[in-house]
Design an enzyme around this catalytic site. Structure first.
Site, PDB file in Angstrom:
ATOM      1  N   PHE A 198       0.854  -1.185   0.000  1.00  0.00           N
ATOM      2  CA  PHE A 198       0.000   0.000   0.000  1.00  0.00           C
ATOM      3  C   PHE A 198       0.891   1.236   0.000  1.00  0.00           C
ATOM      4  O   PHE A 198       1.836   1.335   0.788  1.00  0.00           O
ATOM      5  CB  PHE A 198      -0.917  -0.012   1.220  1.00  0.00           C
ATOM      6  CG  PHE A 198      -1.957   1.068   1.157  1.00  0.00           C
ATOM      7  CD1 PHE A 198      -2.944   1.020   0.184  1.00  0.00           C
ATOM      8  CD2 PHE A 198      -1.929   2.141   2.020  1.00  0.00           C
ATOM      9  CE1 PHE A 198      -3.899   2.034   0.094  1.00  0.00           C
ATOM     10  CE2 PHE A 198      -2.878   3.157   1.941  1.00  0.00           C
ATOM     11  CZ  PHE A 198      -3.870   3.100   0.962  1.00  0.00           C
TER      12      PHE A 198
ATOM     13  N   TYR B  74     -10.555  -0.960  10.675  1.00  0.00           N
ATOM     14  CA  TYR B  74     -11.806  -0.490  10.057  1.00  0.00           C
ATOM     15  C   TYR B  74     -12.185  -1.259   8.796  1.00  0.00           C
ATOM     16  O   TYR B  74     -13.200  -0.969   8.190  1.00  0.00           O
ATOM     17  CB  TYR B  74     -11.773   1.019   9.794  1.00  0.00           C
ATOM     18  CG  TYR B  74     -10.586   1.523   9.009  1.00  0.00           C
ATOM     19  CD1 TYR B  74     -10.490   1.305   7.644  1.00  0.00           C
ATOM     20  CD2 TYR B  74      -9.563   2.217   9.641  1.00  0.00           C
ATOM     21  CE1 TYR B  74      -9.410   1.772   6.931  1.00  0.00           C
ATOM     22  CE2 TYR B  74      -8.479   2.696   8.930  1.00  0.00           C
ATOM     23  CZ  TYR B  74      -8.409   2.468   7.576  1.00  0.00           C
ATOM     24  OH  TYR B  74      -7.322   2.936   6.872  1.00  0.00           O
TER      25      TYR B  74
END
Lengths: 398, 398
Positions: free
Chosen positions: A114, A210
């Site tokens: 990422f 999350y």
């Protein structure tokens, strides 16, 4: 006892008419979260005020939540702590690992990591001075690139675009043989696939809550430090709650015991209330079973799309061993196709330049959802109904 | 129009029988916060899911909240952004400032600074390498210690223990004359006293929202960068949301425009919901009036205590110009006295080794509260009722 997926699905709030294949980006809300939040706000914050830090156990929450997550990633109790964002935790882990391997100057990562992990590494290298360097190679070249110049191998276990999964145990073993340490980002692993940090002998790991752990937008991150390193690692971000004795208010820093030193500032108690409610769903859940079911859903989706919408090209490896919990397809018009799909109530996401990404989260997605998602996507491709101006205008976040 | 303090007080939830003189540690909850939170959870997170980032404006919240806070600290719109914890923001500001003053190696601070700021500076110096050094002097020696070796002057405007206030404009002027930059910590300033970052020509400022701004436990911090520096400063913590184009997912970092580059990771949307509700109270409020009223309450308290409990020694400067929003008294048995006071419903806090600390926050504290607090404390001192074992056992957080 096998997981009753219908029962877990009933615990989530899912909007009417929506099939949500984007839990890999932001997990849905468990139905118990609003009440939990209201109680923490009213009974703890409003009534206890500052006393909440002791009386409601707020101060101990980052470690308590860490223990709840530890079970899901093969970590021992007392080795995981919550706080900050994933990017900050990457920086902490990386800085600690580099300091523990002082003769080497290379951070090795891959182009499937990422970007924020790469950016944080870049920033750390700048701060450390010119001699440090971030080296990125293609995901399939990582193993060969681990040599005796590498200080730290920093990888995201499951590629955020393609869903390609690295072999954590193998790469960690190779890294150790070559004298390097490892930092594993579990953003697309924790709550998605079985992870065994202990068995893999991982040195550091970080992750977010999350996505698959459903803590809500902006929920805190977590960090794991192997017990053998926990009292040696020096947190570059040495905040007061990582101090040995925060309330002595000493003028100089002394790192706290073990994982506690990876805490930085005041923890986000309200976000953790939502996380705590979300973690209840995981009690008694075996990640192996979750992942096996995810793979079944993925296979159903792949088969359906390849049969009915062959102009989409699979970007995810076919091998179950190399897959996380998502499936991605490529198409030059991926952005518009995803917008058309979302307009029909099937929510996945788009990742530049051409990836359509779909997460398969069995706790709240079932075979019927997958079948409907396949039908809707196939129909959009059949009719070319993505080819409209309103689907082609890019919003800032997709 | 003068502030109607009775009306502002009515907007807060204050527990029955409690006089809360610790808003300088954790502000109380505004009554509208639970509903706001419930709406964000139900209407945004649960219903919009990932679409909330665009449709509910989540992605823009850190800057939007920053603008609401900017007005309270004399900052122009577009110069403040929310996120992370105060410690992290200290690190960012400090790292940026050091990089902008590359020929110097000294961070100057004082012994009245909050320890976490010092610890973060210490950690940054370690990461930067041996040549960097944190120098701390007594608060009254700061001006004289600013010389041509100092790269950055890093101070908390209002001392967390004594309430002593630095002259931000004077110190900043002196720093600039000597070629140093400034990092101001507004933890005990924002929402407590009039701050004018623009007029003071401050370079960087950071602060927290859970004290005087009442955002709730663990609410996010903020950072200010003077417009003249905003496109030059390099954030050491270079996370994806500070990237010029986060959703391009480039492999290398390019800092975003202005203050946006100080963002790091995914912002805490739920904590910001509580903050947003809390900031409504500040609409139309003039900090000069708030502070003037706070000083009246402080003077009432000081006079009462010095008259009725003279064994407590004032630690806060008497000059109004050198005061923030709190009053502190010293006593060798400060810890036990504070416990006895809390047991009677008057909540202040204790700071080692001997400080009893009381915050005077006119938005929800009035003259009657102060009179009662004086009476209770005087009675405890009169009867020596703090001298009991149950008040002397220290809990972890006080």
């Amino acid at each position: 006892m096998p997981i009753d997926f219908a029962a877990t699905k009933a615990r989530f709030h899912l909007p009417e008419g929506v099939i949500y294949l984007d839990g890999n980006s932001l997990g849905p809300m468990v139905k118990s979260a609003p009440d939990r939040m209201a109680r923490v706000m009213q009974d703890e914050w409003a009534e206890l005020l500052i006393r909440g830090w002791n009386k409601a156990g707020w101060m101990a929450l980052p470690a308590a939540m860490g223990d709840r997550i530890a079970r899901l990633i093969g970590a021992a109790p007392g080795t995981v702590v919550l706080g900050d964002t994933l990017s900050i935790k990457v920086y902490q882990a990386l800085a600690s690992a580099l300091e523990m391997n002082p003769k080497r100057r290379v951070i090795l990562s891959d182009t499937g990591n990422f970007p924020s992990d790469l950016y944080m590494a870049e920033g750390l290298c700048r701060t450390l001075g010119g001699q440090y360097r971030l080296k990125t190679v293609a995901p399939e070249e990582v193993m060969a690139a681990i040599d005796e110049t590498v200080a730290v191998v920093m990888l995201t276990e499951v590629d955020y675009r393609t869903g390609r999964r690295h072999d954590m145990a193998d790469i960690t073993k190779r890294a150790h043989e070559m004298g390097a340490l490892t930092v594993w980002d579990l953003a697309h692993s924790a709550g998605a696939i079985p992870v065994d940090l202990t068995a893999a002998k991982a040195d550091f790991a970080v992750g977010c809550t999350y996505k698959y752990l459903n803590s809500g937008p902006g929920g805190p991150a977590f960090i794991y430090v192997a017990p053998r390193h926990a009292d040696v690692a020096r947190p570059a971000l040495s905040g007061w709650l990582g101090h040995e004795s925060p309330f002595a208010f000493d003028l100089t820093y002394r790192p706290g015991a073990g994982i506690e030193r990876m805490r930085v500032g005041t923890p986000p108690i309200l976000q953790m209330a939502a996380l705590d409610a979300a973690l209840d769903v995981w009690d008694g859940i075996d990640l192996r079973e979750v992942h096996a079911q995810s793979l079944r859903l993925q296979d159903q989706f792949i088969k359906g799309i390849e049969t009915r919408a062959p102009m989409l090209h699979l970007a995810t490896p076919r091998s179950h061993l190399m897959r996380g919990s998502q499936v991605s397809f490529r198409h030059p018009e991926g952005y518009a196709i995803m917008q058309a799909l979302i307009a029909e109530g099937v929510i996945g996401d788009f990742r530049a330049p051409d990836i359509l990404r779909f997460g398969f989260t069995p706790l709240y997605i079932d075979e019927d959802d997958v079948a409907r998602a396949v039908s809707v996507l196939a129909k959009i491709m059949d009719y070319g109904s993505w080819d409209k101006p309103e689907f082609k205008t890019r919003a800032r976040v997709t």
